[in-house]
Scaffold this active site. Structure first.
Site, PDB file in Angstrom:
ATOM      1  N   ASP A   1      61.367  53.009  18.509  1.00 41.82           N
ATOM      2  CA  ASP A   1      62.173  53.160  17.302  1.00 41.82           C
ATOM      3  C   ASP A   1      62.922  54.488  17.427  1.00 41.82           C
ATOM      4  OD1 ASP A   1      63.177  53.725  14.784  1.00 41.82           O
ATOM      5  OD2 ASP A   1      61.281  53.439  13.722  1.00 41.82           O
TER       6      ASP A   1
ATOM      7  N   LYS B   1      70.855  56.751   9.898  1.00 43.74           N
ATOM      8  CA  LYS B   1      70.451  58.133  10.125  1.00 43.74           C
ATOM      9  C   LYS B   1      71.525  58.852  10.931  1.00 43.74           C
ATOM     10  CE  LYS B   1      66.703  56.999   8.068  1.00 43.74           C
ATOM     11  NZ  LYS B   1      65.491  56.450   8.606  1.00 43.74           N
TER      12      LYS B   1
ATOM     13  N   TRP C   1      56.486  56.052   9.911  1.00 42.15           N
ATOM     14  CA  TRP C   1      57.187  54.864  10.409  1.00 42.15           C
ATOM     15  C   TRP C   1      56.391  54.141  11.483  1.00 42.15           C
ATOM     16  CZ3 TRP C   1      60.061  53.590   6.763  1.00 42.15           C
ATOM     17  CH2 TRP C   1      60.837  54.511   6.057  1.00 42.15           C
TER      18      TRP C   1
HETATM   19  C1  PLP Z   1      64.385  55.557   8.166  1.00 37.50           C
HETATM   20  C2  PLP Z   1      63.529  55.112   9.267  1.00 37.50           C
HETATM   21  C3  PLP Z   1      62.963  53.824   9.290  1.00 37.50           C
HETATM   22  C4  PLP Z   1      63.172  52.825   8.180  1.00 37.50           C
HETATM   23  O1  PLP Z   1      64.464  52.370   8.192  1.00 37.50           O
HETATM   24  P1  PLP Z   1      64.991  51.239   7.208  1.00 37.50           P
HETATM   25  O2  PLP Z   1      66.309  50.903   7.806  1.00 37.50           O
HETATM   26  O3  PLP Z   1      65.071  51.848   5.850  1.00 37.50           O
HETATM   27  O4  PLP Z   1      64.037  50.110   7.244  1.00 37.50           O
HETATM   28  C5  PLP Z   1      62.214  53.467  10.382  1.00 37.50           C
HETATM   29  N1  PLP Z   1      62.000  54.328  11.403  1.00 37.50           N
HETATM   30  C6  PLP Z   1      62.518  55.564  11.394  1.00 37.50           C
HETATM   31  C7  PLP Z   1      62.247  56.471  12.551  1.00 37.50           C
HETATM   32  C8  PLP Z   1      63.289  56.001  10.330  1.00 37.50           C
HETATM   33  O5  PLP Z   1      63.797  57.238  10.333  1.00 37.50           O
END
Ligand code: PLP
Length: 360
Positions: free
Chosen positions: A171, A195, A101
């Site tokens: 993030d 998540k 990511w």
């Molecule tokens: C799942 C995830 C993403 C991507 O998320 P989307 O909503 O599918 O774009 C980005 N960063 C992390 C840490 C993730 O776990």
């Protein structure tokens, strides 16, 4: 009803109580005579829902008044572009690469300017968090970017980097609301909610007010400017209305259960059960350096592809679902987010013990 223990990395397990409450309100929300899915986002009823969700999130995370909360769409992935488009004034930014990511975010930023990888753990398949205490951050970098919890590799920044005065952007998709955070340490905290909070389709961005620019990079679409959404209270266009409503219920569930401090204790307890077993097991091995282990995503394997496959198959049959690891890591991954009950982790470890007995 046969619900399984769902160890999916995302979309992921939600509190049963929240799902039941959504079900109960499906046909008639609070006497409105309609479902939240059916109502105008401009209605008074919905306005109360989104305002209350924001107020509850602010309480949970103790978000200061000079931070804005935005409910957006486009997933966490859309932020990979929005962040540079809005914040890369000097066309330079520093990235810590700790997995897929952050790599994607870094690559996206390179479309808009110079993204500098100031640290990486690619050399050991992202099984650790690089030392971020003395990074070589260019003086004119607009920000320092990290992915705080690496969903795929199961690592977590236990300490925030020394930003040397730069704005920190994080993030937190897979560790959102898993423990208390000091919001003032960040310029932006953001994550997709699918998540650890709610259903897919909502991205929450918490951004320090003064970082929301009037001017973005040339060509930035209206929808990708933070200003657009901030000025309209996340209602510039139709927000992901139902998803925000479910998130709001999860916020209330968290508040009722003691908030983020209690959640941290709960998560530490769950993770310890699993990691302690991994440390004593002769068959299963954790894939991550001990001090960098995530509380949310626990990666492990047997060292044998056949046994790993067998484990995934047999655990599923035992009601322990979605334990297969991501393809770049292989093996298994147990995502044990807030809503995973202690009993789910206990059942998993009990199953692993039996599997070890039967296969060694
Ligand atoms: C799942 C995830 C993403 C991507 O998320 P989307 O909503 O599918 O774009 C980005 N960063 C992390 C840490 C993730 O776990």
């Amino acid at each position: 009803m046969a619900r399984v223990y769902n160890f999916s990395a995302g979309p992921a397990v939600l509190p049963e109580e929240v799902l039941a409450s959504c079900a109960a309100e499906m046909l008639d929300y609070n006497g409105s005579g309609m479902s939240v899915m059916e109502m105008s986002h401009r209605s008074k009823v919905y306005d109360d829902i989104i305002k209350e969700a924001e107020a509850d999130l602010r309480r949970l995370m103790d978000i200061p008044d000079n931070y804005k909360v935005l409910f957006l769409q486009g997933g966490a992935s859309q932020q990979f572009a929005m962040i540079p488009m809005n914040l890369m004034k000097n066309k330079k930014a520093a990235y810590v690469i700790t997995g897929e990511w952050s790599k994607k975010a870094y690559q996206e930023a390179r479309i808009y300017g110079e993204a500098v990888a100031v640290a990486s753990s690619a050399d050991e398949n992202f099984s650790y968090i690089p030392d971020c205490s003395d990074l070589d951050i260019p003086a004119d970098a607009d920000y320092l970017y990290i992915c705080e919890n690496n969903t795929i590799y199961g690592t977590k920044h236990k300490q925030l980097p020394n930003t040397k005065g730069h704005i920190l952007i994080s993030d937190v998709s897979s560790c959102f609301l898993s423990e208390p955070v000091d919001v003032t340490k960040y310029g932006i905290i953001y994550g997709g909610v699918q998540k650890n909070i709610g259903p897919a389709g909502v991205t929450i961005v918490i951004i320090r007010e003064d970082l929301i620019p009037d001017e973005c990079l040339p060509g930035t679409p209206t929808m990708l400017k933070y200003k657009t959404h901030e000025a309209a209270g996340s209602m510039y266009n139709t927000p992901p209305a139902y998803g925000i409503y479910v998130c709001g219920k999860v916020f209330k569930w968290l508040l009722k259960n003691g908030g983020l401090k209690a959640m941290k204790e709960h998560n530490e307890k769950k993770a310890a059960i699993l990691y302690d077993y991994l440390d004593e097991s002769k068959l299963f091995k954790g894939t991550v350096r001990k001090e960098d282990r995530s509380l949310m995503n626990v990666c492990f394997n047997t060292g044998s592809k056949e046994l790993d496959d067998k484990f995934v198959k047999e655990s599923k049959a035992a009601g322990l679902d979605n334990l297969k690891g991501y393809r770049t890591v292989g093996g298994m991954r147990a995502s044990i987010y807030n809503a995973m009950p202690l009993a789910g982790v206990e059942k998993l470890v009990e199953f692993m013990r039996k599997f070890e007995e039967n296969n060694s």
